[in-house]
Write a protein that holds these residues in place. Structure first.
Motif, PDB file in Angstrom:
ATOM      1  N   ASN A  30      48.181  83.370  -3.589  1.00  0.00           N
ATOM      2  CA  ASN A  30      47.463  84.732  -4.107  1.00  0.00           C
ATOM      3  C   ASN A  30      46.244  84.819  -3.111  1.00  0.00           C
ATOM      4  O   ASN A  30      45.362  84.094  -3.068  1.00  0.00           O
ATOM      5  N   SER A  31      46.753  85.959  -2.303  1.00  0.00           N
ATOM      6  CA  SER A  31      45.550  86.212  -1.061  1.00  0.00           C
ATOM      7  C   SER A  31      44.200  86.584  -1.752  1.00  0.00           C
ATOM      8  O   SER A  31      44.019  87.099  -2.784  1.00  0.00           O
ATOM      9  N   ALA A  83      45.333  87.151  -7.300  1.00  0.00           N
ATOM     10  CA  ALA A  83      44.858  87.493  -6.002  1.00  0.00           C
ATOM     11  C   ALA A  83      43.407  88.028  -6.439  1.00  0.00           C
ATOM     12  O   ALA A  83      43.300  88.788  -7.485  1.00  0.00           O
ATOM     13  N   LYS A 131      45.622  78.812   3.630  1.00  0.00           N
ATOM     14  CA  LYS A 131      45.494  78.031   2.470  1.00  0.00           C
ATOM     15  C   LYS A 131      43.892  77.145   3.123  1.00  0.00           C
ATOM     16  O   LYS A 131      43.891  76.903   4.179  1.00  0.00           O
ATOM     17  N   ASP A 167      45.543  85.065   3.693  1.00  0.00           N
ATOM     18  CA  ASP A 167      46.532  84.340   3.064  1.00  0.00           C
ATOM     19  C   ASP A 167      46.607  82.660   3.588  1.00  0.00           C
ATOM     20  O   ASP A 167      47.742  82.129   3.515  1.00  0.00           O
ATOM     21  N   THR A 183      43.109  90.982   4.606  1.00  0.00           N
ATOM     22  CA  THR A 183      43.710  89.887   3.772  1.00  0.00           C
ATOM     23  C   THR A 183      43.889  88.570   4.402  1.00  0.00           C
ATOM     24  O   THR A 183      44.247  88.611   5.473  1.00  0.00           O
ATOM     25  N   THR A 194      42.009  81.601  -6.238  1.00  0.00           N
ATOM     26  CA  THR A 194      43.204  82.624  -6.459  1.00  0.00           C
ATOM     27  C   THR A 194      44.260  81.573  -7.067  1.00  0.00           C
ATOM     28  O   THR A 194      45.488  82.027  -7.074  1.00  0.00           O
ATOM     29  N   ASP A 222      38.310  79.269   0.559  1.00  0.00           N
ATOM     30  CA  ASP A 222      39.208  79.299  -0.423  1.00  0.00           C
ATOM     31  C   ASP A 222      38.970  77.723  -1.395  1.00  0.00           C
ATOM     32  O   ASP A 222      39.452  76.970  -0.857  1.00  0.00           O
ATOM     33  N   TRP A 250      45.019  80.365  -1.391  1.00  0.00           N
ATOM     34  CA  TRP A 250      45.216  81.699  -0.793  1.00  0.00           C
ATOM     35  C   TRP A 250      46.241  82.117  -0.241  1.00  0.00           C
ATOM     36  O   TRP A 250      46.772  83.349   0.120  1.00  0.00           O
ATOM     37  N   ASP A 251      47.058  81.007   0.096  1.00  0.00           N
ATOM     38  CA  ASP A 251      48.577  81.244   0.637  1.00  0.00           C
ATOM     39  C   ASP A 251      49.492  81.553  -0.466  1.00  0.00           C
ATOM     40  O   ASP A 251      50.470  82.362  -0.089  1.00  0.00           O
TER      41      ASP A 251
END
Length: 224
Positions: A182-183, A155, A205, A203, A201, A151, A174, A179-180
């Motif tokens: 863009n989830s 996202a 990392k 988010d 979702t 991501t 991830d 991910w933190d």
């Protein structure tokens, strides 16, 4: 009837649980599979029952192996475990452990078991086919996929299978550690995720997690 046994459930100390009413076992009778009024998957002997020692021994074996079988136990009750050996994987000895839900209406997936072979030693988690590269686009998930989600630029939304079967599994990682920022969004495609009718979702990392389908009551569950 004189000499009857009055049986009380663990979570019905007050005698008011409508899902688990108290019951009676009469002398020389057995409450268990094969009896139209049975309350549990065990054989519960009443007073004066012949060969009650053998009955108790078999009950302990069933509990020891969590009713290991390809078919679910008769007369299941909430909280009990069942090792379902009908599931298949890379190992011939693959199986899944399930627990009966509070409403006593469905089984919830709680773990896996396997022998040796391709997926490792005893008790090892099943292995999954690797996916090439890190996906940066939205896509539909295939059962058994091990997905590395990138991501770093946007996202990503992944859509789970519309008609999963009990025990189906997929894994997400991830790969870029973003991910933190863009989830990852996981869409249920008509199925619940963690018991909720909404997308999941993530988010966190560098997160990595596994989803397994537990049935229609709770849907997809995070199991690792």
């Amino acid at each position: 009837m004189a000499g009857e046994y009055n049986i009380q459930w663990t979570d019905d100390q007050s005698g008011t649980n409508p899902l688990k009413p108290r019951f009676v076992i009469n002398p020389n009778e057995i409450d268990g599979p094969g009896n139209s009024s049975a309350h549990t998957p065990l054989q519960l002997p009443g007073r004066y029952t012949v060969n009650y020692g053998e009955i108790f021994a078999e009950n302990l074996i069933h509990l020891l192996e969590n009713f290991a079988s390809t078919t679910e136990p008769q007369n299941p009750t909430s909280g009990m475990l069942w090792f379902d050996t009908s599931a298949t994987g890379e190992d011939d000895d693959f199986g899944v452990l399930k627990v009966r839900n509070k409403q006593n209406s469905d089984w919830i997936l709680v773990g896996f078991g396997s022998g040796g072979g391709a997926s490792g030693g005893a008790g090892a988690a099943p292995s999954y086919p690797p996916m090439s590269g890190g996906s940066t686009a939205d896509f539909n998930v295939e059962v058994g996929g091990n997905y590395f989600i990138d991501t770093s630029t946007r996202a990503v939304t992944v859509t789970l299978p519309a008609s999963p079967e009990l025990g189906d599994v997929c894994v997400f990682t991830d790969v870029a550690g973003t991910w933190d920022v863009n989830s990852l969004v996981v869409a249920g495609n008509g199925q619940l995720i963690m018991g909720l009718n909404e997308p999941l979702t993530n988010d966190v990392k560098y997160a990595s997690f596994r989803l397994a389908y537990s049935g229609t009551t709770y849907g997809w569950r995070i199991v690792a």
